[in-house]
Design an enzyme around this catalytic site. Structure first.
Site, PDB file in Angstrom:
ATOM      1  N   CYS A  75      30.827  46.571  65.739  1.00  0.00           N
ATOM      2  CA  CYS A  75      31.665  47.201  64.716  1.00  0.00           C
ATOM      3  C   CYS A  75      30.893  48.189  63.853  1.00  0.00           C
ATOM      4  O   CYS A  75      31.336  49.323  63.636  1.00  0.00           O
ATOM      5  CB  CYS A  75      32.378  46.156  63.865  1.00  0.00           C
ATOM      6  N   HIS A 126      32.773  42.171  58.981  1.00  0.00           N
ATOM      7  CA  HIS A 126      33.291  43.088  59.991  1.00  0.00           C
ATOM      8  C   HIS A 126      33.720  44.368  59.280  1.00  0.00           C
ATOM      9  O   HIS A 126      34.201  44.317  58.150  1.00  0.00           O
ATOM     10  CB  HIS A 126      34.482  42.447  60.705  1.00  0.00           C
ATOM     11  N   HIS A 138      38.405  49.911  64.956  1.00  0.00           N
ATOM     12  CA  HIS A 138      37.193  49.088  64.881  1.00  0.00           C
ATOM     13  C   HIS A 138      36.809  48.612  66.266  1.00  0.00           C
ATOM     14  O   HIS A 138      37.567  48.766  67.223  1.00  0.00           O
ATOM     15  CB  HIS A 138      37.417  47.886  63.945  1.00  0.00           C
TER      16      HIS A 138
END
Length: 166
Positions: A75, A126, A138
């Site tokens: 990510c 994240h 993402h």
């Protein structure tokens, strides 16, 4: 051999992007639970088009912890590469350092290009890039580079904060 592969795959999925312990942030106005109105897109249409072009160039790229290429990316690596390509901004490589960039923004004031952060485990963070109408791009551990919605389900429950750099 199958058992070992299953264990390694499970560990990879559970590891997330940032595994270093992070202090609990102070509660603030950017928490999802304090603002449940979806953000309306008020940014530049050109920025949104460039972000979607970036997404389509990476769409489906598999997740790989520490990866920075179309062979595999995590990510924070995806965000790092996308920001350099779309905005010519060099972000730090890790989620832990990316969350320190720019300024915090309210969830209902998100613009295309804002970074959105989630707490996906006790010490796991994240990051993705906000697009519009609650959607963000993402690198998902299970599906690779995808667009998800942040106003329902898993992402709504794990939203942490957003940062603006542009």
């Amino acid at each position: 051999m199958k058992y070992l592969l299953l264990v390694l795959t499970t560990l990879l999925i559970l590891s997330g992007c940032s595994r270093k312990p992070q202090p609990n942030p102070k509660p603030d106005q950017t928490s999802y639970k304090q603002s449940q109105t979806p953000a309306k897109y008020t940014g530049n249409q050109s920025t949104l088009k460039r972000l979607y072009a970036q997404y389509y160039g990476w769409k489906g790229t598999p997740y790989r912890y520490g990866g920075l290429s179309k062979n595999g990316v995590d990510c924070s690596g995806f965000v790092h590469k996308a920001y350099k390509s779309v905005f010519n901004i060099t972000l730090p490589r890790s989620t832990k350092d990316q969350v320190k960039q720019g300024k915090r923004v309210y969830i209902n004031q998100l613009h295309a290009g804002d970074l959105v952060f989630f707490k996906t485990g006790p010490n796991v963070r994240h990051v993705g890039i906000y697009l519009e109408k609650g959607k963000f791009v993402h690198a998902s551990t299970s599906k690779g580079v995808i667009v998800s919605t942040m106003y329902s389900g898993y992402w709504k429950n794990n939203y942490w904060q957003a940062r603006r750099l542009i």
